[in-house]
Design a protein around this motif. Structure first.
Motif, PDB file in Angstrom:
ATOM      1  N   LYS B  96      -5.717   8.829 -16.955  1.00  0.00           N
ATOM      2  CA  LYS B  96      -6.285   8.146 -15.793  1.00  0.00           C
ATOM      3  C   LYS B  96      -7.548   7.380 -16.177  1.00  0.00           C
ATOM      4  O   LYS B  96      -7.788   6.277 -15.698  1.00  0.00           O
ATOM      5  CB  LYS B  96      -6.626   9.155 -14.691  1.00  0.00           C
ATOM      6  CG  LYS B  96      -5.439   9.509 -13.797  1.00  0.00           C
ATOM      7  CD  LYS B  96      -5.878  10.521 -12.752  1.00  0.00           C
ATOM      8  CE  LYS B  96      -4.847  10.696 -11.653  1.00  0.00           C
ATOM      9  NZ  LYS B  96      -4.976   9.723 -10.560  1.00  0.00           N
ATOM     10  N   GLU B 102      -5.410   0.537 -12.404  1.00  0.00           N
ATOM     11  CA  GLU B 102      -5.910   1.669 -11.655  1.00  0.00           C
ATOM     12  C   GLU B 102      -4.973   1.937 -10.481  1.00  0.00           C
ATOM     13  O   GLU B 102      -4.678   1.047  -9.690  1.00  0.00           O
ATOM     14  CB  GLU B 102      -7.301   1.361 -11.145  1.00  0.00           C
ATOM     15  CG  GLU B 102      -8.031   2.599 -10.742  1.00  0.00           C
ATOM     16  CD  GLU B 102      -9.426   2.258 -10.253  1.00  0.00           C
ATOM     17  OE1 GLU B 102     -10.081   3.170  -9.765  1.00  0.00           O
ATOM     18  OE2 GLU B 102      -9.806   1.081 -10.333  1.00  0.00           O
ATOM     19  N   ILE B 103      -4.514   3.164 -10.416  1.00  0.00           N
ATOM     20  CA  ILE B 103      -3.665   3.519  -9.290  1.00  0.00           C
ATOM     21  C   ILE B 103      -4.568   4.104  -8.216  1.00  0.00           C
ATOM     22  O   ILE B 103      -5.241   5.094  -8.442  1.00  0.00           O
ATOM     23  CB  ILE B 103      -2.593   4.553  -9.701  1.00  0.00           C
ATOM     24  CG1 ILE B 103      -1.802   4.010 -10.878  1.00  0.00           C
ATOM     25  CG2 ILE B 103      -1.677   4.901  -8.531  1.00  0.00           C
ATOM     26  CD1 ILE B 103      -1.441   5.033 -11.912  1.00  0.00           C
ATOM     27  N   GLN B 104      -4.605   3.457  -7.080  1.00  0.00           N
ATOM     28  CA  GLN B 104      -5.463   3.951  -6.012  1.00  0.00           C
ATOM     29  C   GLN B 104      -4.650   4.844  -5.094  1.00  0.00           C
ATOM     30  O   GLN B 104      -3.723   4.405  -4.439  1.00  0.00           O
ATOM     31  CB  GLN B 104      -6.045   2.773  -5.235  1.00  0.00           C
ATOM     32  CG  GLN B 104      -6.986   1.954  -6.100  1.00  0.00           C
ATOM     33  CD  GLN B 104      -7.867   1.054  -5.280  1.00  0.00           C
ATOM     34  OE1 GLN B 104      -7.396   0.312  -4.431  1.00  0.00           O
ATOM     35  NE2 GLN B 104      -9.166   1.134  -5.509  1.00  0.00           N
ATOM     36  N   GLU B 105      -5.020   6.108  -5.107  1.00  0.00           N
ATOM     37  CA  GLU B 105      -4.234   7.045  -4.334  1.00  0.00           C
ATOM     38  C   GLU B 105      -4.809   7.273  -2.954  1.00  0.00           C
ATOM     39  O   GLU B 105      -6.014   7.316  -2.756  1.00  0.00           O
ATOM     40  CB  GLU B 105      -4.107   8.356  -5.107  1.00  0.00           C
ATOM     41  CG  GLU B 105      -3.102   8.213  -6.241  1.00  0.00           C
ATOM     42  CD  GLU B 105      -3.079   9.401  -7.160  1.00  0.00           C
ATOM     43  OE1 GLU B 105      -3.298  10.520  -6.681  1.00  0.00           O
ATOM     44  OE2 GLU B 105      -2.830   9.197  -8.363  1.00  0.00           O
ATOM     45  N   THR B 106      -3.909   7.414  -2.003  1.00  0.00           N
ATOM     46  CA  THR B 106      -4.289   7.657  -0.621  1.00  0.00           C
ATOM     47  C   THR B 106      -4.377   9.163  -0.410  1.00  0.00           C
ATOM     48  O   THR B 106      -3.529   9.897  -0.901  1.00  0.00           O
ATOM     49  CB  THR B 106      -3.215   7.048   0.301  1.00  0.00           C
ATOM     50  OG1 THR B 106      -3.203   5.643   0.062  1.00  0.00           O
ATOM     51  CG2 THR B 106      -3.524   7.292   1.754  1.00  0.00           C
ATOM     52  N   PRO B 107      -5.401   9.619   0.305  1.00  0.00           N
ATOM     53  CA  PRO B 107      -5.539  11.060   0.507  1.00  0.00           C
ATOM     54  C   PRO B 107      -4.320  11.665   1.195  1.00  0.00           C
ATOM     55  O   PRO B 107      -3.674  11.018   2.021  1.00  0.00           O
ATOM     56  CB  PRO B 107      -6.761  11.176   1.408  1.00  0.00           C
ATOM     57  CG  PRO B 107      -7.487   9.893   1.281  1.00  0.00           C
ATOM     58  CD  PRO B 107      -6.478   8.857   0.939  1.00  0.00           C
ATOM     59  N   THR B 109      -4.750  14.473   2.814  1.00  0.00           N
ATOM     60  CA  THR B 109      -5.314  15.254   3.911  1.00  0.00           C
ATOM     61  C   THR B 109      -5.455  14.396   5.165  1.00  0.00           C
ATOM     62  O   THR B 109      -5.321  13.178   5.124  1.00  0.00           O
ATOM     63  CB  THR B 109      -6.690  15.816   3.527  1.00  0.00           C
ATOM     64  OG1 THR B 109      -7.436  14.783   2.880  1.00  0.00           O
ATOM     65  CG2 THR B 109      -6.557  16.983   2.594  1.00  0.00           C
ATOM     66  N   ASN B 110      -5.772  15.090   6.254  1.00  0.00           N
ATOM     67  CA  ASN B 110      -5.802  14.425   7.547  1.00  0.00           C
ATOM     68  C   ASN B 110      -7.198  13.925   7.893  1.00  0.00           C
ATOM     69  O   ASN B 110      -8.186  14.552   7.556  1.00  0.00           O
ATOM     70  CB  ASN B 110      -5.349  15.434   8.596  1.00  0.00           C
ATOM     71  CG  ASN B 110      -4.794  14.742   9.801  1.00  0.00           C
ATOM     72  OD1 ASN B 110      -5.515  14.073  10.524  1.00  0.00           O
ATOM     73  ND2 ASN B 110      -3.494  14.871  10.014  1.00  0.00           N
ATOM     74  N   PRO B 119      -5.985   5.970   9.658  1.00  0.00           N
ATOM     75  CA  PRO B 119      -6.436   4.942   8.706  1.00  0.00           C
ATOM     76  C   PRO B 119      -5.293   4.039   8.241  1.00  0.00           C
ATOM     77  O   PRO B 119      -5.511   2.872   7.915  1.00  0.00           O
ATOM     78  CB  PRO B 119      -6.989   5.747   7.532  1.00  0.00           C
ATOM     79  CG  PRO B 119      -7.156   7.138   8.013  1.00  0.00           C
ATOM     80  CD  PRO B 119      -6.254   7.332   9.190  1.00  0.00           C
ATOM     81  N   GLU B 120      -4.082   4.588   8.220  1.00  0.00           N
ATOM     82  CA  GLU B 120      -2.945   3.793   7.738  1.00  0.00           C
ATOM     83  C   GLU B 120      -2.684   2.577   8.628  1.00  0.00           C
ATOM     84  O   GLU B 120      -2.064   1.616   8.203  1.00  0.00           O
ATOM     85  CB  GLU B 120      -1.662   4.655   7.693  1.00  0.00           C
ATOM     86  CG  GLU B 120      -1.786   5.954   6.919  1.00  0.00           C
ATOM     87  CD  GLU B 120      -1.834   5.739   5.408  1.00  0.00           C
ATOM     88  OE1 GLU B 120      -1.540   4.628   4.953  1.00  0.00           O
ATOM     89  OE2 GLU B 120      -2.187   6.710   4.699  1.00  0.00           O
TER      90      GLU B 120
END
Lengths: 377, 125, 501
Positions: B96, B102-107, B109-110, B119-120
């Protein structure tokens, strides 16, 4: 500090936002009338506010029988509601103006001074600020954005920021947010696209240990979201300030938190350590929160000196000099907004009164047991 | 751990089920400054370790040395456990860190807004 | 019960207890990569993959690995371990991107590739120091001064570095004996820097004996930094640095004073070379640096190269003696700071910066990937290109192992990415060297293939007998013990890192 007043409404069918003036030749939207009504001059105003009790004498939208205008200055901006309630939104003579974007919040901090409400108020505030922002003087030095959690406005959060950026390009914007929303990269990237250099986000971090932070903000996963948010913000060159409220839950790991900040969040432009405000949820949770500032002076001084030694920009807010160790006085700021700032009777004898930030009005009921005037040496 | 001592030589019989070969090599590597070290496979799961004193050997008693060896074996075994358990995560961190894209990961969690902010639903731009 | 939070978690706004917010009810956890090492009988250090450390009671690592730590019995330690990325409650920690970003940051000294370009502008010298590694007392300029063609080619190669900022360092011999060469090189480099949009810093390493007013004016005009040598009080310096029929110490001190007046104190630094004689006078040496108003000093061990190793009687001392010297001198330096006088030891500062800050520290002799080629390249007086300053000294002993090419003949690619560079790169990473891969100090230390080769015969080296390893392990252990024993010392170390008193 009076921020609202009320009178009897007449012909008001929707909320009106405008600058007030007593001078009927001035550039403003709302005319304040205390004496005679200059009938021909009022046509250019969208609304009239008067202390007179004269119901049908004018056909303009108006509020009459208002107790007084002593709290209003020329150019102040008010919101006049259909109910006759008049809220001051912007005071030209204050450096502490802020826009409350929403009362909704996705956290529920133990010491929240302004407890959230579970109702969707976003369109109400949005409509208000859409009218307000263009009226704010261009020389406004600083403007706060607060909540609730402002980012919950979603689309409208960005629209308001864009409005601020275009209308007030010289104004420093300081936005309080829990930062959790910025864990979603697409949202942070979008904020980055604005390249809004006057914008600084004030983000709370209460512990280096997730469970403690999540407990303080009463939301699972909040710590991870905030930290990820901070990293996303840093990648987008968005300025951040970190905010730590000092209380019984945050004090034990404060030194570790300072280290965590320097190691993991060295990009923070400012770090503020803030005394507890006796307001909102705090009185209810006081057993979980109260620790006398004198009892945390060593640990606070350790944390502050650590960060400052490494060149981080550190401040202490809401503290009184007499309960703060002298070796960190240089970091204490007079931070409390004018409209809620007080001093105690004891303070009148104090030699450093002018340098001291004093107390929140709410802390009159709960403050350090060691507040004592400092005598001239 | 069995051992026997000749004049200038310490022989250890170590159970490979307790300390694997990697641990033995890593541990006795550090004894190769003052001793000539041999690691031989014995019958079964056992290894025979021979430490031959050289002229650099210090005057520590063999008993003292055995104590030190026991301690070091445990430490190197612990290091081996960390290394085994964390190999994947270490590789992931390095991958990483130096990833070209860069892979941007979405959480996962809520966001936990009671009124329902998601947020989506906010557009990318 | 401990499920993910739902959107309506806050619907009631009812406060929940601390325990509710833990993610694990069974107290299980996963290890993250970390290493450990004993500091003394009572304490051990745990260091994670990004160099953050915890100093804990001996036996803690064992407790962690054997899963004997839990938040009830060890609430503070458990929090420390989670917050500092030693253990995780998820198989892949949710903040792994933070770890990755910080790892990249620590290694970002690599981003721009070679910065330091050493030009051995002349091999001639008027000193006959007994530890000197290369110099010649001669007036044969044509043979021992760098030719203009080679200077041009060196500048051309320097300008090809991907690094937007490069440092051009002039060494000797005594560099100032070839002042005409320096002027030529600086003027050429200035022109080239404008064309190639680079910034160049200039450093001259000199004993200051040949210093003239004319030179000072030129240094000032071109912001040239001066790096000189001072081995301590006159009786040590003059013994170490023999200058026929004159007083080397006096030249150095006078030169330092003049340079400070003209260039400002911050642009003049001095290096100490530790010889057998110096080992007996740690305090006196520190006092001398303080007396002369230095705000920093660099306690360097003698390098095992060139004439230094030949002159064994005078210079071959065992690491143990150097370490004792180092600790005594360091103690004295710390005492000055405790008494309110700021002076910093540079070697400790480099290591401390690696230990205590999240930032990258590219120090050629102590980095992984190794400093040679990646951070430094040497253009010798005769046009030969070497991997490090030490490599050219080996070459003086007819060992050309680290010769990478020749100026004017080999291209940039041939030098920096050629067969030799690739061979050396095998030993660039201490992460994969025997003895280093499990070492707790790995992220503070480095790989030095040239040192390994010179002292032990191969570029990989043998840690149990390596003086590089012994020296660094002990200095690092000592620094940690000092910090752990006295918070006032840790605070002084912070000022060394930031230079802020």
């Amino acid at each position: 500090m009076q921020l609202k007043t009320k009178g009897k409404p007449h012909n008001i069918f929707y909320p009106v936002v405008g600058r007030v003036t007593k001078d009927h030749t001035a550039n403003a939207e709302i005319l304040l009338i205390e004496g005679e009504i200059p009938t021909d001059a009022i046509t250019r105003f969208s609304l009239v506010l008067t202390t007179l009790d004269i119901d049908k004498a004018i056909d303009k939208p108006s509020v009459y029988a208002i107790p007084g205008f002593e709290h209003l200055s020329e150019g102040d901006i008010v919101l006049v509601n259909t109910s006759g309630m008049i809220n001051t939104l912007y005071r030209v003579n204050s450096n502490h103006n802020f826009l409350l974007f929403t009362e909704r919040c996705n956290s529920n901090c133990l010491m929240c001074s302004q407890p959230p409400k579970n109702r969707d108020d976003t369109s109400y505030f949005f409509d208000t600020y859409k009218q307000l922002i263009p009226l704010i003087p261009k020389n406004c030095f600083e403007l706060g954005i607060t909540g609730g959690e402002p980012t919950l406005l979603g689309e409208r959060f960005f629209q308001l920021l864009e409005l601020l950026a275009s209308n007030l390009p010289e104004t420093e914007i300081h936005c309080l947010t829990n930062g959790r929303t910025f864990a979603w990269p697409h949202i942070t990237n979008r904020l980055g696209e604005l390249s809004y250099n006057r914008l600084m986000l004030g983000i709370p971090i209460y512990s280096d240990y997730y469970q403690l932070h999540d407990y303080v903000v009463q939301a699972k996963g909040a710590f991870d979201q905030t930290i990820q948010g901070l990293y996303n913000l840093a990648k987008n060159n968005i300025r951040v300030e970190l905010r730590i409220v000092l209380h019984k839950q945050t004090i034990p790991r404060l030194a570790q938190l300072a280290k965590f900040i320097y190691k993991n969040l060295p990009f923070a432009e400012h770090i503020t350590f803030m005394g507890l405000e006796y307001q909102g949820y705090t009185p209810h949770n006081i057993d979980k929160l109260w620790i006398d500032p004198v009892d945390y002076s060593d640990i606070l001084s350790e944390a502050i000196n650590y960060l400052s030694d490494y060149g981080m920009n550190v401040s202490i807010y809401n503290s009184q000099l007499c309960t703060t160790p002298k070796n960190i006085w240089q970091f204490a700021r007079k931070s409390i907004s004018d409209w809620k700032n007080i001093y105690l009777d004891e303070c009148n004898k104090c030699a450093v009164l002018n340098e001291c930030g004093g107390l929140f009005q709410s802390n009159a009921a709960k403050h350090s047991a060691y507040i004592k005037a400092i005598m001239q040496e | 751990m069995n051992f026997h001592i000749n004049d200038h030589q310490l022989c250890l019989l170590i159970d490979g089920r307790q300390y694997n070969e990697k641990v033995l090599y890593k541990c006795f590597y550090w004894y190769s400054n003052n001793y000539s070290v041999d690691i031989d496979i014995e019958t079964g799961p056992f290894y025979k370790i021979t430490l031959q004193a050289t002229k650099e050997s210090d005057s520590l008693s063999w008993n003292h040395l055995i104590e030190k060896i026991k301690k070091d074996l445990i430490d190197f075994k612990l290091r081996d456990i960390i290394s085994q358990e964390t190999q994947t995560i270490r590789e992931l961190i390095v991958a990483k860190a130096f990833a070209y894209y860069e892979i941007q990961e979405t959480p996962q969690t809520n966001i936990s807004d009671p009124v329902g902010f998601n947020p989506e639903n906010v557009l990318e731009c | 019960m401990l499920t993910d939070s739902l959107p309506n978690e806050n619907a009631t706004r009812k406060f929940k207890e601390f325990e509710y917010f833990g993610s694990k009810s069974d107290f299980s956890y996963y290890l993250l990569p970390f290493r450990f090492h004993n500091i003394n009988e009572q304490r051990e250090i745990l260091v994670n993959e990004i160099g953050d450390f915890l100093i804990v009671p001996t036996g803690t690592a064992e407790l962690i690995i054997e899963r004997k730590i839990n938040p009830i019995a060890y609430p503070e330690l458990y929090g420390d371990l989670i917050a500092n990325f030693f253990i995780s409650e998820q198989p892949i920690p949710s903040l792994i991107d933070v770890l990755a970003t910080r790892y990249r940051t620590k290694k970002s000294f690599l981003d721009y590739f070679t910065s330091l370009h050493i030009f051995v502008i002349s091999l001639r010298c008027e000193h006959t120091c007994h530890y000197c590694q290369v110099s010649r007392v001669t007036s044969d300029k044509s043979r021992y001064d760098m030719s203009k063609e080679h200077i041009d080619a060196g500048i051309e190669m320097m300008m090809q570095s991907p690094n937007p900022h490069v440092t051009m360092e002039f060494q000797g011999g005594e560099a100032l004996l070839a002042f005409d060469n320096i002027i030529y090189a600086v003027e050429k480099a200035k022109e080239a820097a404008i064309m190639r949009k680079k910034t160049v810093s200039y450093v001259i390493c000199t004993n200051l004996a040949p210093l003239t007013e004319e030179m000072l004016i030129y240094f000032k005009e071109n912001n040239i930094l001066i790096s000189t040598s001072l081995d301590g009080p006159d009786f040590i310096h003059n013994k170490n640095r023999h200058k026929p029929h004159s007083n080397s110490y006096q030249y150095a001190v006078n030169g330092i004073i003049k340079c400070r007046e003209e260039l400002g104190a911050e642009n003049v630094s001095a290096l100490l070379t530790t010889t057998n004689l110096s080992l007996q006078y740690p305090e006196e040496i520190v006092d001398e640096y303080v007396r002369l108003g230095f705000k920093n000093m660099f306690l360097r061990p003698i390098s095992p190269y060139g004439f230094a190793t030949r002159n064994e009687g005078k210079n071959k001392y065992v690491t143990q003696e150097f370490l004792e010297f180092y600790k005594k001198a360091l103690k004295k330096i710390i005492q000055y700071n405790l008494d309110g006088h700021f002076i910093r030891e540079d070697y400790a500062s480099i290591i401390l910066k690696k230990m205590l800050t999240p930032f990258p520290v590219g120090y050629v002799d102590l980095q992984s990937p190794a400093g040679l080629i990646n951070s430094v390249i040497v253009f010798n007086y005769d046009g030969e290109i070497y991997a490090t300053d030490e490599s050219r000294m080996l070459a003086e002993m007819k060992d050309f192992t680290f010769k990478l090419g020749t100026l004017g003949i080999n291209t940039y690619e041939e030098v920096f990415y050629g067969k030799k560079s690739l061979e050396l790169s095998e030993a660039f990473l201490n992460e994969s060297l025997p003895g280093c891969s499990d070492c707790a100090f790995q992220s503070y230390c480095g790989a030095d293939p040239v040192f390994n080769y010179t002292t032990q015969g191969d570029i990989y080296g043998h840690r149990p007998t390596s003086s590089f390893c012994q020296r660094n392990m002990e200095i690092m252990r000592h620094l940690i013990e000092l910090m752990d024993s006295d918070k006032k010392i840790e605070k002084i170390f912070r000022t060394w890192i930031t230079g802020k008193n």
